[in-house]
Design a protein around this motif. Structure first.
Motif, PDB file in Angstrom:
ATOM      1  N   ASP A 287       0.812  -1.224   0.000  1.00  0.00           N
ATOM      2  CA  ASP A 287       0.000   0.000   0.000  1.00  0.00           C
ATOM      3  C   ASP A 287       0.841   1.267   0.000  1.00  0.00           C
ATOM      4  O   ASP A 287       0.311   2.370  -0.104  1.00  0.00           O
ATOM      5  CB  ASP A 287      -0.880  -0.002   1.255  1.00  0.00           C
ATOM      6  N   LEU A 288       2.139   1.134   0.155  1.00  0.00           N
ATOM      7  CA  LEU A 288       2.994   2.316   0.326  1.00  0.00           C
ATOM      8  C   LEU A 288       3.548   2.787  -1.019  1.00  0.00           C
ATOM      9  O   LEU A 288       4.329   2.078  -1.663  1.00  0.00           O
ATOM     10  CB  LEU A 288       4.156   1.985   1.274  1.00  0.00           C
ATOM     11  N   GLN A 289       3.161   3.989  -1.432  1.00  0.00           N
ATOM     12  CA  GLN A 289       3.690   4.518  -2.689  1.00  0.00           C
ATOM     13  C   GLN A 289       5.048   5.170  -2.445  1.00  0.00           C
ATOM     14  O   GLN A 289       5.197   6.016  -1.562  1.00  0.00           O
ATOM     15  CB  GLN A 289       2.721   5.542  -3.306  1.00  0.00           C
ATOM     16  N   LEU A 290       6.024   4.781  -3.254  1.00  0.00           N
ATOM     17  CA  LEU A 290       7.383   5.295  -3.083  1.00  0.00           C
ATOM     18  C   LEU A 290       7.736   6.318  -4.157  1.00  0.00           C
ATOM     19  O   LEU A 290       8.532   7.227  -3.926  1.00  0.00           O
ATOM     20  CB  LEU A 290       8.397   4.150  -3.154  1.00  0.00           C
ATOM     21  N   VAL A 291       7.182   6.148  -5.344  1.00  0.00           N
ATOM     22  CA  VAL A 291       7.552   6.984  -6.488  1.00  0.00           C
ATOM     23  C   VAL A 291       6.279   7.425  -7.199  1.00  0.00           C
ATOM     24  O   VAL A 291       5.345   6.637  -7.363  1.00  0.00           O
ATOM     25  CB  VAL A 291       8.431   6.183  -7.485  1.00  0.00           C
ATOM     26  N   ALA A 292       6.233   8.680  -7.579  1.00  0.00           N
ATOM     27  CA  ALA A 292       5.128   9.187  -8.393  1.00  0.00           C
ATOM     28  C   ALA A 292       5.719   9.934  -9.570  1.00  0.00           C
ATOM     29  O   ALA A 292       6.577  10.814  -9.391  1.00  0.00           O
ATOM     30  CB  ALA A 292       4.231  10.108  -7.567  1.00  0.00           C
TER      31      ALA A 292
END
Lengths: 403, 403
Positions: A344-349
């Protein structure tokens, strides 16, 4: 997973598949005493299909099985599987030995030699010890029983630590399979041996199509080390003993194919879980692709990257390596559109790291099971594959496999 | 190796390259104190060329250098190289930081900002610590000297255990280069950074062609783990300080190209020898191919196979894995025509194992350097690449690279 698959209860056991008997014996093929020769026999001629390695270096059993399934797809009676010797790179002698093994099976059970298929796993470049098989095959035939599947699934293990056998019942038919895996696992197809049996009545055309479609969703979606074996084989036999016909009594799309796919998925995921030295099971989901093929290409390249795999082994959320692997997959990307999640953890956008908590990211990378999603931002197609880490234990196992 | 290359004396040192100065400082980029910032400056504008990663995910320095070499190939003055941060997957901020670093160099040495190139190596997805570079760059400029190459070659090391610097003199001109390598090394091109300098007078066209041809014979022939970095860069600067012109005073084919190739080969082979956790240096020679491209494709597939690499680590002549890898390379083979040698010992002829002594085969596989030849029996083309084994130490290094 489709809703149909969700409603299927896949059991981690095989009691019996009507029309089949199985067995295993210790034929003395291994260095240490243990079952090493499995036999599966159908009471009546079966409809049968196979999917095989696409490696240009094919083991003798692969060459023989391909020819026999082409020639007599409605007359298959038995499959002999040996561990400890792959019978690959063995030339004409290897072909003769495979044929002789099948002939001994035919003699023991009473059928034509070309109604018997063979599968081998083990070291490449060594001839089968025929004097041992000559004794082992009649012993295996004498041991056949309806409940012999677990023995068979154990006998075919090489560096596997656990036997793999799964079954499902759908609308009154049985589908059950055993497999061995461990190393040399890459898509197209997963390097392993698998024997699947059903008591459905089914045409060769339906059977071939079902196996191809099920393998595409399962064995062809797993990667351990990116290598592809000379022996990869999945066989599917249909005894017809249920009397229920696929396409009439049993729906192909809603029942038979989902049931077969569920068994194949369970077997293939068990292979990854039990891969050589595996400590983590990683689901790679590439989304936002222009095509499924491109999504798979990228997922596969990430899955075989030693740098990605060792980072997971270390429980290190070194996600830059995933970006690197994606970028070298041969698929045109826009690096400013890439987004990445660990669970669930977004690291890069959009190609830029977010201000996430590194400890939280590492905690996710260090789980026994983690899902990595890479969104390409290019379209609406996707692909999922299952892979694993690369550990010290993998190196130990494969550095001294023969000794 | 050509006769011309054999006659060149490649030295494992760089004294000086007329027209250039180099330096290194500890800018505090690493976790432990050590030089981490290298600067190479030309007294006068240079002709320059570069070869870059083909990864679709390119680090900011790669994007900037490519644009500048295209725009002003005759006006390059300096190269700044930092360790500990790759400045890859860093978005617009990463591009601005790379440009700012170059601008600080330009200010310190007195040139236009777009006459400065930058190279970065280290962890992906982290921004450059600009306050440290702001102090480090003037310090590096103040430390420049003609004999600063060894300091520079040491500052750019990451998991390298030894600095890599080689030089050659040919017909009165100097060619010298430094490189860093270690992990993520695959053909097209080898993942690493290299800066090469010459005092020849040479046109941009000749320079670009020479670099492309030399890289093709060297950096593109090495494989460590099959991964390809986001930062791969080889730069070649020509100061012209010798006053000798390639194509007039110096022969391109007989002198300049062999000299450059010799330096590139020495650097690239040193990268393999010093690869992460490497215990064996393996020369893979695929012969009897229909084309060089097919021979290379097969050699590369063998070189990236984890099963082949771990077998070499174990000193195990498990040659079946080489056959397996060759067969999955996507090149159509006839397995009955394959022959295999470990050094002088032939193990396989026409797809069938010979009756060789296993202890002798293992002894060859366990050497620090071994040559494996696979003959395909299909034609008269061949290719050679250099690779290494896959060890426990590789897994240790890459499982905990960031920690």
């Amino acid at each position: 997973m489709t809703n149909i698959e969700k409603n299927l209860e896949v059991r981690d056991t095989i009691t019996a598949v009507p029309g089949f008997r199985a067995s295993a014996v210790d034929a003395g093929l291994r260095k240490l005493p243990a079952p090493d020769l499995a036999l599966i026999v159908a009471d009546q001629p079966c409809t049968a299909a196979g999917v095989f390695t696409t490696n240009y270096v094919k083991a003798a059993p692969v060459l023989i099985d391909q020819a026999r399934l082409e020639a007599k797809p409605n007359h298959m009676r038995a499959v002999l599987i040996n561990a400890a010797c792959a019978n690959a790179c063995t030339g004409d002698e290897g072909l003769r030995n495979a044929e002789q093994s099948a002939a001994w099976v035919a003699e023991a059970i009473g059928c034509a030699p070309d109604e018997v298929l063979v599968m081998s796993t083990g070291v490449i470049g060594v001839q089968l010890p025929m004097h041992k098989l000559q004794k082992g095959i009649p012993a295996a035939a004498a041991a056949l029983s309806e409940s012999g599947w677990h023995d068979a699934s154990t006998a075919i293990m090489t560096t596997d630590t656990r036997p793999k056998r799964f079954s499902v019942n759908v609308n009154g038919i049985h589908i059950a399979g055993i497999a061995k895996g461990a190393g040399m696992i890459a898509p197209n197809m997963a390097t392993m041996l698998s024997m699947i049996a059903t008591d459905a009545v089914i045409s060769v055309e339906f059977l071939r199509r079902a196996l191809r479609e099920a393998v595409e969703q399962s064995f062809n979606r797993i990667v351990i080390d990116g290598d592809m074996s000379t022996n990869d084989t999945v066989l599917l036999f249909a005894s017809g003993a249920s009397g229920k016909t696929v396409g009439k009594d049993v729906d192909y799309h809603a029942e038979f194919l989902p049931g077969l796919t569920a068994v194949c998925k369970a077997l293939s995921q068990a292979i990854v879980h039990d891969g050589e030295g595996v400590t983590r099971f990683i689901t790679l989901n590439v989304t936002g692709a222009r095509s499924t093929a491109e999504a798979r290409q990228i997922a596969n390249t990430i899955a075989i990257s030693p740098l990605v795999k060792t980072a997971f082994y270390g429980g290190d959320a070194n996600w830059g390596r995933i970006m690197m692997a994606a970028g070298r997959a041969g698929v045109k990307l826009d690096q400013n559109k890439l987004s990445l999640w660990y669970d669930d953890l977004q690291l890069v956008a959009n190609g830029t790291p977010l201000n996430y908590d590194d400890a939280q990211a590492n905690a996710r990378a260090a789980q026994p099971e983690v899902t990595v999603r890479l969104d390409l931002g290019l379209g609406d197609q996707e692909a999922t594959i299952w892979t694993c880490d690369l550990s010290h234990e993998y190196v130990s196992i494969n550095g001294h496999y023969r000794t």
